[in-house]
Design an enzyme around this catalytic site. Structure first.
Site, PDB file in Angstrom:
ATOM      1  N   ASP A 106       0.851  -1.172   0.000  1.00 21.99           N
ATOM      2  CA  ASP A 106       0.000   0.000   0.000  1.00 21.99           C
ATOM      3  C   ASP A 106       0.900   1.239   0.000  1.00 21.99           C
ATOM      4  OD1 ASP A 106      -2.913   1.088   0.519  1.00 21.99           O
ATOM      5  OD2 ASP A 106      -1.714   1.990   2.106  1.00 21.99           O
ATOM      6  N   HIS A 306      -7.136  -6.182  -1.356  1.00 20.85           N
ATOM      7  CA  HIS A 306      -6.045  -5.227  -1.129  1.00 20.85           C
ATOM      8  C   HIS A 306      -5.046  -5.681  -0.075  1.00 20.85           C
ATOM      9  CE1 HIS A 306      -4.034  -1.387  -1.038  1.00 20.85           C
ATOM     10  NE2 HIS A 306      -4.235  -1.281   0.263  1.00 20.85           N
TER      11      HIS A 306
END
Length: 329
Positions: A106, A306
């Protein structure tokens, strides 16, 4: 079966430009620095630390400045990318090493990439999880781009995060509930179905959490895991984490001299097929022959969202250790 996440973990703090940085380490061997994203912690690497240690590496997961037990500078501009990169360099030096492999997820992926770009003498290889590498660019300011994405009916989450105090007012009264919804919204097994309102956007005059799933946790997240994350942010607040988003225009200016620059060290990318970070930036992945000329491999994991190293720890561990083994020759 996952490796035991808590065995032989060592906690310490080191001096860094942030003030101090907390890190958790396991194993001995070549240094692998692990950098988490938003809104996370060193704990996001709990399944990688023992696996990397077992494979013969010195695995070190940091709390990025503003998170956990690391220092939290008060100035918003203290969270610009250049400062976070220097924190990474300071960790390597504080550990007595000349160089390291850096792996990020991320925002940590972006921090790892720029660390490798600006300090190739320190970061000899870079692994990127979920967020592809896109070289620093010209064009409009990032906040101008994000302001246009939402349109008249809704606002992109990055724009929503820009005003100090605004997102804090939503998150901090119920940190645990907000985190549970945010993690669920971006996980493969709990994310909203196609056609439902996108949780990356906020309805005008609404809240981000209005579009989060409720009453369900993704399979990778136990109640104890959620307690840990919530406890960290209940203690520290969320402002340090959000300040990363509030420096994107400063980063755009700071990194202008490196416009279009490739990362020339060996690299690895692992993304989730259901992750908006990967699909929205598919052009960046397509550009890897130019932007990551020493790319070892690019993997897209089916049915993965994610939180890739937590959703699919065994597969990510296999890919990471296999790639790291190729760097030792």
């Amino acid at each position: 079966m996952h490796p035991e996440p808590t065995a032989e973990l060592r906690h310490r703090t080191v001096e860094a430009p942030a003030g101090r940085l907390h890190l958790v380490e396991q194993g001995t061997g070549p240094l692998v620095l692990l950098v988490h994203g938003f809104p996370e912690s060193w704990y996001s690497w709990r399944r990688q630390l023992p696996a990397l240690a077992a494979a013969g590496y010195w695995a070190v997961a940091i709390d990025v400045r503003g998170y956990g037990r690391s220092s939290r500078p008060t100035a918003t501009e203290a969270y610009r990318m250049l400062d976070l990169v220097e924190d990474n360099v300071a960790v390597v030096r504080a550990l007595g090493e000349e160089n390291a492999v850096v792996v990020g997820h991320d925002w940590g992926s972006s921090i790892a990439a720029v660390s490798a770009l600006l300090h190739p003498e320190v970061f000899r290889a870079v692994g990127l999880l979920s967020v592809p590498y896109a070289p620093p660019g010209g064009g409009p300011r990032p906040t101008d781009i994000f302001d246009r994405i939402g349109g008249p009916e809704q606002e992109f989450y990055v724009s929503y995060f820009q005003e100090p105090g605004r997102a804090e007012a939503e998150i901090e009264p119920d940190v645990r509930g907000w985190l549970a919804g945010f993690y669920a919204a971006l996980s493969a097994d709990t994310m909203p179905a196609h056609g439902e309102p996108d949780p990356h956007f906020v309805a005008r005059d609404g809240r981000l959490r209005d579009r989060f799933p409720t009453g369900v946790l993704p399979a990778w997240l136990s109640e104890d895991d959620l307690d840990f994350y919530a406890g960290e942010f209940e203690r520290t607040g969320i402002t340090g984490a959000l300040n990363r988003y509030r420096n994107m225009d400063r980063d755009w200016e700071d990194l202008a001299p490196h416009r279009g620059a490739p990362i020339k060290q060996p690299s690895l990318f692992i993304g989730g097929a259901l992750d908006a970070s990967t699909t929205w930036m598919s052009d960046a992945v397509d550009a890897y022959p130019t932007t990551l000329p020493a790319l070892s491999a690019s993997h897209l994991l089916d049915d993965c969202g994610h939180w890739i190293q937590q959703e699919r720890p065994d597969e990510v561990n296999r890919l990471l250790t296999g790639w790291l083994a190729t760097l030792q020759g």
